[in-house]
Design a protein around this motif. Structure first.
Motif, short mmCIF file in Angstrom:
data_model
loop_
_atom_site.label_atom_id
_atom_site.label_comp_id
_atom_site.label_asym_id
_atom_site.label_seq_id
_atom_site.Cartn_x
_atom_site.Cartn_y
_atom_site.Cartn_z
N MET A 1 7.74 -5.86 -11.36
CA MET A 1 7.63 -5.62 -10.68
C MET A 1 8.17 -6.88 -9.69
O MET A 1 7.07 -7.93 -9.14
CB MET A 1 6.09 -4.86 -9.41
N THR A 2 8.49 -6.68 -8.09
CA THR A 2 8.99 -7.23 -7.66
C THR A 2 7.93 -8.10 -6.57
O THR A 2 6.88 -7.41 -5.93
CB THR A 2 10.90 -7.16 -6.60
N THR A 3 7.93 -9.27 -5.82
CA THR A 3 7.70 -10.39 -4.79
C THR A 3 7.81 -9.41 -3.20
O THR A 3 7.34 -9.96 -2.48
CB THR A 3 7.43 -11.02 -4.95
N ALA A 4 9.19 -8.53 -3.18
CA ALA A 4 9.52 -8.17 -1.95
C ALA A 4 7.92 -6.44 -1.74
O ALA A 4 7.36 -6.96 -2.01
CB ALA A 4 9.95 -6.54 -2.35
N LYS A 5 8.08 -6.88 -0.40
CA LYS A 5 6.54 -6.42 -0.02
C LYS A 5 6.70 -4.78 -0.35
O LYS A 5 7.97 -4.05 0.07
CB LYS A 5 7.17 -6.18 1.73
N SER A 6 5.48 -4.38 -1.04
CA SER A 6 5.28 -2.80 -1.01
C SER A 6 5.03 -1.96 0.38
O SER A 6 4.12 -2.11 0.77
CB SER A 6 3.85 -3.30 -2.48
N ARG A 7 5.35 -1.40 -0.14
CA ARG A 7 5.22 0.13 1.13
C ARG A 7 4.62 0.62 0.96
O ARG A 7 3.97 0.93 2.29
CB ARG A 7 6.62 1.05 0.88
N ARG A 8 3.93 1.07 -0.09
CA ARG A 8 2.19 2.17 -0.02
C ARG A 8 1.62 0.37 0.85
O ARG A 8 0.42 0.33 0.97
CB ARG A 8 1.79 2.24 -1.38
N ALA A 9 1.52 -1.10 0.27
CA ALA A 9 0.78 -1.85 0.74
C ALA A 9 0.61 -2.13 2.32
O ALA A 9 0.04 -2.36 3.17
CB ALA A 9 0.31 -3.39 -0.29
N VAL A 10 2.23 -2.33 2.44
CA VAL A 10 2.18 -2.38 4.31
C VAL A 10 1.75 -0.98 5.07
O VAL A 10 1.20 -1.21 5.61
CB VAL A 10 4.00 -2.76 4.71
N VAL A 11 1.81 -0.04 4.72
CA VAL A 11 1.08 1.46 5.22
C VAL A 11 -0.25 0.88 5.67
O VAL A 11 -0.83 1.29 6.38
CB VAL A 11 1.94 2.69 3.95
N ALA A 12 -0.43 0.66 3.97
CA ALA A 12 -2.49 0.66 3.55
C ALA A 12 -2.90 -0.47 5.43
O ALA A 12 -3.75 -0.40 5.22
CB ALA A 12 -2.38 0.35 2.15
N LEU A 13 -1.70 -1.22 5.05
CA LEU A 13 -2.12 -2.47 6.54
C LEU A 13 -2.07 -2.10 7.53
O LEU A 13 -2.53 -2.73 8.04
CB LEU A 13 -1.44 -4.21 5.78
N ALA A 14 -1.09 -1.16 8.03
CA ALA A 14 -1.34 -0.46 8.69
C ALA A 14 -2.38 0.24 9.43
O ALA A 14 -3.43 0.37 9.17
CB ALA A 14 -0.13 0.72 9.35
N GLY A 15 -2.46 -0.90 10.83
CA GLY A 15 -3.89 -0.15 12.18
C GLY A 15 -4.86 -0.74 11.45
O GLY A 15 -6.27 -0.69 12.54
N ILE A 16 -5.25 -1.79 10.33
CA ILE A 16 -6.82 -2.49 9.49
C ILE A 16 -6.60 -3.38 10.37
O ILE A 16 -5.94 -4.04 10.84
CB ILE A 16 -7.40 -2.13 8.13
N THR A 17 -8.48 -3.52 10.38
CA THR A 17 -8.10 -4.74 11.84
C THR A 17 -9.38 -5.32 10.97
O THR A 17 -10.00 -6.77 11.02
CB THR A 17 -8.40 -4.83 13.21
N SER A 18 -9.89 -5.78 10.01
CA SER A 18 -11.47 -5.57 9.24
C SER A 18 -10.55 -5.78 8.30
O SER A 18 -10.60 -5.29 7.11
CB SER A 18 -12.43 -4.43 9.64
N ALA A 19 -11.04 -7.16 7.42
CA ALA A 19 -10.72 -7.71 6.01
C ALA A 19 -11.51 -7.05 5.34
O ALA A 19 -11.87 -6.56 4.06
CB ALA A 19 -11.36 -9.22 5.93
N VAL A 20 -13.32 -6.77 5.27
CA VAL A 20 -14.25 -6.16 4.88
C VAL A 20 -13.85 -4.43 4.77
O VAL A 20 -13.79 -3.68 3.85
CB VAL A 20 -15.58 -5.51 5.87
N THR A 21 -13.17 -3.02 5.80
CA THR A 21 -12.67 -2.53 5.58
C THR A 21 -11.85 -2.10 5.30
O THR A 21 -11.58 -1.38 3.86
CB THR A 21 -12.76 -1.84 7.69
N LEU A 22 -10.50 -2.58 4.97
CA LEU A 22 -9.07 -3.14 4.04
C LEU A 22 -10.14 -3.31 2.00
O LEU A 22 -9.49 -2.05 1.78
CB LEU A 22 -8.78 -4.45 4.59
N SER A 23 -10.47 -3.85 2.63
CA SER A 23 -11.12 -4.55 1.02
C SER A 23 -11.68 -3.35 0.21
O SER A 23 -11.54 -2.79 -0.98
CB SER A 23 -11.79 -5.76 0.84
N LEU A 24 -12.48 -2.70 1.03
CA LEU A 24 -13.56 -1.60 0.79
C LEU A 24 -12.10 -0.31 0.79
O LEU A 24 -12.43 0.30 -0.88
CB LEU A 24 -14.64 -1.24 2.04
N GLY A 25 -11.07 0.02 1.29
CA GLY A 25 -11.25 1.34 1.16
C GLY A 25 -9.91 1.10 0.42
O GLY A 25 -9.58 1.87 -0.41
#
Length: 171
Positions: free
Chosen positions: A1-25
């Motif tokens: 896989m390339t180091t280009a930004k993953s679309r699904r990871a960018v989508v997962a980051l959208a609107g998330i404001t907490s490292a705990v919430t992001l890591s959990l979900g």
């Protein structure tokens, strides 16, 4: 896989404001899976819920609500908070790097992360290198485990990997 930004990871980051919430979900729950009955993991450690090992005994059974509460409490108190102590600039790191370190800490232990190259690089604000350094935690019982390699790097068809998420959140 390339180091280009993953679309699904960018989508997962959208609107998330907490490292705990992001890591959990996005990282912990999808990779750990949930088991309501205690079982031995691949290295023989008693485990329950979403990879919980603390205080687990044979025959234990938990409900989904108990697993959710235990996971949130443990991630906040035993992983996120200690990382803010051992990495003084932790709260200023990109959210994706924070979540990757929390997830890796949950999986391998906060002490291992606090004493790691990834932590040293994060302290030095070398975010990209810190993201890559987390990938070194891909062994269990001294052997590289395919599932850990996928979790630490770019994931699989249905789950985002820690490196994939981490890099997607960098500028």
């Amino acid at each position: 896989m390339t180091t280009a930004k993953s679309r699904r990871a960018v989508v997962a980051l959208a609107g998330i404001t907490s490292a705990v919430t992001l890591s959990l979900g996005v990282l912990i729950k999808p990779w750990e899976g949930r088991e309501l009955h205690a079982y031995r993991d691949i290295v023989g450690v008693w485990t329950i819920c979403d990879g919980e090992t603390k205080g687990v005994k044979p025959g234990m059974v938990k409900t989904n609500a108990e697993c959710d509460a235990m996971l949130l409490r443990r991630v906040e108190q035993d992983f996120y908070r200690p990382l803010t102590v051992c990495i003084p600039n932790f709260k200023e790191l990109p959210l994706s790097l924070q979540a990757s370190l929390v997830s890796a800490g949950y999986n391998v232990g906060v002490g291992a992360i606090c004493n790691s190259t990834a932590a040293r690089l994060a302290k030095a604000d070398d975010h990209r290198a810190a993201c890559h350094a987390v990938t070194r935690f891909n062994r269990a019982g001294g052997k590289v485990v395919r599932g850990l390699k996928l979790r630490r790097e770019y994931g699989d068809a249905s789950r985002i990997g820690e490196l994939e998420l981490c890099l997607a959140g960098l500028k």
